[in-house]
Design a protein around this motif. Sequence first.
Motif, PDB file in Angstrom:
ATOM      1  N   LEU A  56       0.819  -1.216   0.000  1.00 47.97           N
ATOM      2  CA  LEU A  56       0.000   0.000   0.000  1.00 47.97           C
ATOM      3  C   LEU A  56       0.849   1.260   0.000  1.00 47.97           C
ATOM      4  O   LEU A  56       0.369   2.342   0.346  1.00 47.97           O
ATOM      5  CB  LEU A  56      -0.921  -0.002   1.230  1.00 47.97           C
ATOM      6  CG  LEU A  56      -1.941  -1.133   1.301  1.00 47.97           C
ATOM      7  CD1 LEU A  56      -2.685  -1.094   2.626  1.00 47.97           C
ATOM      8  CD2 LEU A  56      -2.928  -1.048   0.148  1.00 47.97           C
ATOM      9  N   ASN A  57       2.096   1.122  -0.382  1.00 44.95           N
ATOM     10  CA  ASN A  57       3.024   2.255  -0.335  1.00 44.95           C
ATOM     11  C   ASN A  57       2.598   3.393  -1.258  1.00 44.95           C
ATOM     12  O   ASN A  57       2.808   4.569  -0.959  1.00 44.95           O
ATOM     13  CB  ASN A  57       4.431   1.783  -0.703  1.00 44.95           C
ATOM     14  CG  ASN A  57       5.482   2.848  -0.485  1.00 44.95           C
ATOM     15  OD1 ASN A  57       5.412   3.592   0.486  1.00 44.95           O
ATOM     16  ND2 ASN A  57       6.438   2.934  -1.396  1.00 44.95           N
ATOM     17  N   SER A  58       1.979   3.044  -2.366  1.00 48.22           N
ATOM     18  CA  SER A  58       1.566   4.070  -3.335  1.00 48.22           C
ATOM     19  C   SER A  58       0.253   4.753  -2.958  1.00 48.22           C
ATOM     20  O   SER A  58      -0.098   5.793  -3.536  1.00 48.22           O
ATOM     21  CB  SER A  58       1.424   3.450  -4.734  1.00 48.22           C
ATOM     22  OG  SER A  58       0.459   2.420  -4.727  1.00 48.22           O
ATOM     23  N   GLU A  59      -0.472   4.181  -2.009  1.00 46.70           N
ATOM     24  CA  GLU A  59      -1.753   4.757  -1.588  1.00 46.70           C
ATOM     25  C   GLU A  59      -1.515   5.957  -0.671  1.00 46.70           C
ATOM     26  O   GLU A  59      -0.619   5.953   0.172  1.00 46.70           O
ATOM     27  CB  GLU A  59      -2.593   3.710  -0.853  1.00 46.70           C
ATOM     28  CG  GLU A  59      -2.879   2.454  -1.658  1.00 46.70           C
ATOM     29  CD  GLU A  59      -3.832   2.698  -2.811  1.00 46.70           C
ATOM     30  OE1 GLU A  59      -4.553   3.721  -2.770  1.00 46.70           O
ATOM     31  OE2 GLU A  59      -3.863   1.881  -3.743  1.00 46.70           O
ATOM     32  N   LYS A  60      -2.323   6.981  -0.837  1.00 45.88           N
ATOM     33  CA  LYS A  60      -2.197   8.183  -0.010  1.00 45.88           C
ATOM     34  C   LYS A  60      -3.319   8.244   1.012  1.00 45.88           C
ATOM     35  O   LYS A  60      -4.417   7.733   0.795  1.00 45.88           O
ATOM     36  CB  LYS A  60      -2.236   9.430  -0.901  1.00 45.88           C
ATOM     37  CG  LYS A  60      -1.059   9.528  -1.879  1.00 45.88           C
ATOM     38  CD  LYS A  60      -1.149  10.791  -2.700  1.00 45.88           C
ATOM     39  CE  LYS A  60       0.027  10.880  -3.680  1.00 45.88           C
ATOM     40  NZ  LYS A  60      -0.029  12.119  -4.506  1.00 45.88           N
ATOM     41  N   GLY A  61      -3.033   8.867   2.148  1.00 47.21           N
ATOM     42  CA  GLY A  61      -4.035   9.028   3.184  1.00 47.21           C
ATOM     43  C   GLY A  61      -4.279   7.756   3.959  1.00 47.21           C
ATOM     44  O   GLY A  61      -3.406   6.898   4.103  1.00 47.21           O
ATOM     45  N   CYS A  62      -5.491   7.615   4.458  1.00 49.19           N
ATOM     46  CA  CYS A  62      -5.879   6.451   5.267  1.00 49.19           C
ATOM     47  C   CYS A  62      -5.959   5.205   4.388  1.00 49.19           C
ATOM     48  O   CYS A  62      -6.579   5.212   3.328  1.00 49.19           O
ATOM     49  CB  CYS A  62      -7.223   6.712   5.935  1.00 49.19           C
ATOM     50  SG  CYS A  62      -7.881   5.309   6.860  1.00 49.19           S
ATOM     51  N   ARG A  63      -5.333   4.122   4.852  1.00 52.67           N
ATOM     52  CA  ARG A  63      -5.400   2.849   4.131  1.00 52.67           C
ATOM     53  C   ARG A  63      -6.492   1.979   4.759  1.00 52.67           C
ATOM     54  O   ARG A  63      -6.425   1.656   5.948  1.00 52.67           O
ATOM     55  CB  ARG A  63      -4.076   2.101   4.204  1.00 52.67           C
ATOM     56  CG  ARG A  63      -3.025   2.570   3.222  1.00 52.67           C
ATOM     57  CD  ARG A  63      -2.256   3.753   3.729  1.00 52.67           C
ATOM     58  NE  ARG A  63      -1.042   3.951   2.930  1.00 52.67           N
ATOM     59  CZ  ARG A  63      -0.191   4.947   3.137  1.00 52.67           C
ATOM     60  NH1 ARG A  63      -0.412   5.842   4.084  1.00 52.67           N
ATOM     61  NH2 ARG A  63       0.891   5.058   2.394  1.00 52.67           N
ATOM     62  N   LYS A  64      -7.459   1.623   3.966  1.00 48.68           N
ATOM     63  CA  LYS A  64      -8.571   0.780   4.431  1.00 48.68           C
ATOM     64  C   LYS A  64      -8.377  -0.625   3.864  1.00 48.68           C
ATOM     65  O   LYS A  64      -8.395  -0.810   2.648  1.00 48.68           O
ATOM     66  CB  LYS A  64      -9.908   1.365   3.993  1.00 48.68           C
ATOM     67  CG  LYS A  64     -10.127   2.790   4.485  1.00 48.68           C
ATOM     68  CD  LYS A  64     -11.429   3.359   4.020  1.00 48.68           C
ATOM     69  CE  LYS A  64     -11.443   3.614   2.520  1.00 48.68           C
ATOM     70  NZ  LYS A  64     -10.472   4.637   2.094  1.00 48.68           N
ATOM     71  N   VAL A  65      -8.225  -1.596   4.762  1.00 50.44           N
ATOM     72  CA  VAL A  65      -7.907  -2.963   4.359  1.00 50.44           C
ATOM     73  C   VAL A  65      -8.998  -3.911   4.843  1.00 50.44           C
ATOM     74  O   VAL A  65      -9.313  -3.953   6.035  1.00 50.44           O
ATOM     75  CB  VAL A  65      -6.543  -3.418   4.928  1.00 50.44           C
ATOM     76  CG1 VAL A  65      -6.216  -4.830   4.450  1.00 50.44           C
ATOM     77  CG2 VAL A  65      -5.445  -2.441   4.519  1.00 50.44           C
ATOM     78  N   VAL A  66      -9.575  -4.654   3.914  1.00 53.64           N
ATOM     79  CA  VAL A  66     -10.587  -5.658   4.252  1.00 53.64           C
ATOM     80  C   VAL A  66      -9.891  -6.979   4.575  1.00 53.64           C
ATOM     81  O   VAL A  66      -9.010  -7.420   3.838  1.00 53.64           O
ATOM     82  CB  VAL A  66     -11.578  -5.851   3.084  1.00 53.64           C
ATOM     83  CG1 VAL A  66     -12.531  -7.010   3.362  1.00 53.64           C
ATOM     84  CG2 VAL A  66     -12.364  -4.567   2.842  1.00 53.64           C
ATOM     85  N   LEU A 168     -13.687   8.549   9.019  1.00 51.89           N
ATOM     86  CA  LEU A 168     -12.611   7.712   9.557  1.00 51.89           C
ATOM     87  C   LEU A 168     -11.271   8.040   8.906  1.00 51.89           C
ATOM     88  O   LEU A 168     -10.218   7.938   9.543  1.00 51.89           O
ATOM     89  CB  LEU A 168     -12.942   6.232   9.348  1.00 51.89           C
ATOM     90  CG  LEU A 168     -14.147   5.691  10.123  1.00 51.89           C
ATOM     91  CD1 LEU A 168     -14.384   4.228   9.764  1.00 51.89           C
ATOM     92  CD2 LEU A 168     -13.953   5.843  11.624  1.00 51.89           C
ATOM     93  N   GLU A 169     -11.297   8.430   7.635  1.00 58.29           N
ATOM     94  CA  GLU A 169     -10.065   8.780   6.926  1.00 58.29           C
ATOM     95  C   GLU A 169      -9.375   9.988   7.551  1.00 58.29           C
ATOM     96  O   GLU A 169      -8.146  10.134   7.461  1.00 58.29           O
ATOM     97  CB  GLU A 169     -10.375   9.051   5.449  1.00 58.29           C
ATOM     98  CG  GLU A 169     -10.713   7.799   4.660  1.00 58.29           C
ATOM     99  CD  GLU A 169     -11.176   8.124   3.257  1.00 58.29           C
ATOM    100  OE1 GLU A 169     -11.286   9.334   2.935  1.00 58.29           O
ATOM    101  OE2 GLU A 169     -11.441   7.186   2.483  1.00 58.29           O
ATOM    102  N   LYS A 170     -10.146  10.854   8.194  1.00 57.47           N
ATOM    103  CA  LYS A 170      -9.574  12.042   8.840  1.00 57.47           C
ATOM    104  C   LYS A 170      -8.921  11.696  10.179  1.00 57.47           C
ATOM    105  O   LYS A 170      -8.061  12.447  10.657  1.00 57.47           O
ATOM    106  CB  LYS A 170     -10.678  13.093   9.069  1.00 57.47           C
ATOM    107  CG  LYS A 170     -11.374  13.557   7.794  1.00 57.47           C
ATOM    108  CD  LYS A 170     -12.505  14.502   8.126  1.00 57.47           C
ATOM    109  CE  LYS A 170     -13.265  14.921   6.874  1.00 57.47           C
ATOM    110  NZ  LYS A 170     -14.434  15.796   7.205  1.00 57.47           N
ATOM    111  N   ARG A 171      -9.308  10.561  10.762  1.00 58.71           N
ATOM    112  CA  ARG A 171      -8.857  10.251  12.122  1.00 58.71           C
ATOM    113  C   ARG A 171      -7.777   9.177  12.187  1.00 58.71           C
ATOM    114  O   ARG A 171      -6.995   9.153  13.141  1.00 58.71           O
ATOM    115  CB  ARG A 171     -10.049   9.784  12.972  1.00 58.71           C
ATOM    116  CG  ARG A 171     -11.201  10.761  13.037  1.00 58.71           C
ATOM    117  CD  ARG A 171     -12.223  10.289  14.048  1.00 58.71           C
ATOM    118  NE  ARG A 171     -13.401  11.143  14.107  1.00 58.71           N
ATOM    119  CZ  ARG A 171     -14.326  11.074  15.063  1.00 58.71           C
ATOM    120  NH1 ARG A 171     -14.197  10.164  16.030  1.00 58.71           N
ATOM    121  NH2 ARG A 171     -15.364  11.884  15.054  1.00 58.71           N
TER     122      ARG A 171
END
Length: 315
Positions: A56-66, A168-171
């Motif tokens: 998930l290195n390329s993802e920005k901000g909050c990482r949401k993983v199922v 949730l992405e903000k926190r």
Amino acid sequence: MNLKKKLPNIRHVNISSDTSNSITRANSEKRIISENMPFDIIEAYKAARTNIMFSLNSEKGCRKVVISSATSGEGKSTTCINLAKTFAEIGVKVLILDADLRAPRVHKYMCIENEKGLSNILAGFDKLDDCIYHTEQENLDCLTSGAIPPNPVELISSDAMTELFEELEKRYDYVFIDTPPLNIVTEGLLLSKICNGIIIVTRQKYTMYKMIERAINSLKFANAKILGFILNDADDDSYIYGVYKSRNKKRNRYMRYGYYSYGYSGSYAKSSSSGNSESSSKSDKSDKHGKHSSKEKKKKPGFFKKLFKSKKDKK
């Protein structure tokens, strides 16, 4: 498709799965990572943490993983909690979200109340701040499932769920989401489309290749990003899954919600039995003609399949 070669692997994790329906504080502590956990298990989760971070290195901000599995009893709930606890150790803000609104388990393993949770927020009964539980571990929070609703799919796919994720992405830096099994209901697929990726939990000598392949096909259809696989109950370095183990010996907790109406085990039993009947009828034909020996059958099974097919076509 050769699953042994094509499945990406995150890590082997030798830990008990969550197949037991009765969860007490004593046996939950054995499954949740702690200082008393064996060294190899702790290191396995740390290795999984590293691999997930690189994925998930390329993802920005909050990482949401199922975190999900093909079927029940493969250890997805304990894996979700343990991964979240491992990430919280490095100083990032982490939330455990129990999105299994049918048979929730996270609150039992965490030994917390489940009066208010996700379903209460999505239905508009409670606010997020009133439902989040701050654990004793620093940087780790938990949002349980809440009351079991009559319409879980509608709540998960609602606009309220999208708004909740935006908050949730903000926190938080990471949100680990426990969902129902992929091959039984659709909530996991719905969430995988709006999250950064999904990890499939499997269990050695329990999970069947056919069930994994079915889950992968569903995720591909939903354009979900598969981050990898975690193998539970791994006692060696092999990737070989054992023979299908009957779930009739243990009461499956999803049965009370009517999950078995999807009939994954029943349909498999029918297909395997029909295959056996076909093979037995073919062997009877070859015995009547007396042309082929048993040794030849073992050496060239494909030849005889073509032979019987050509005979049928002639008739």
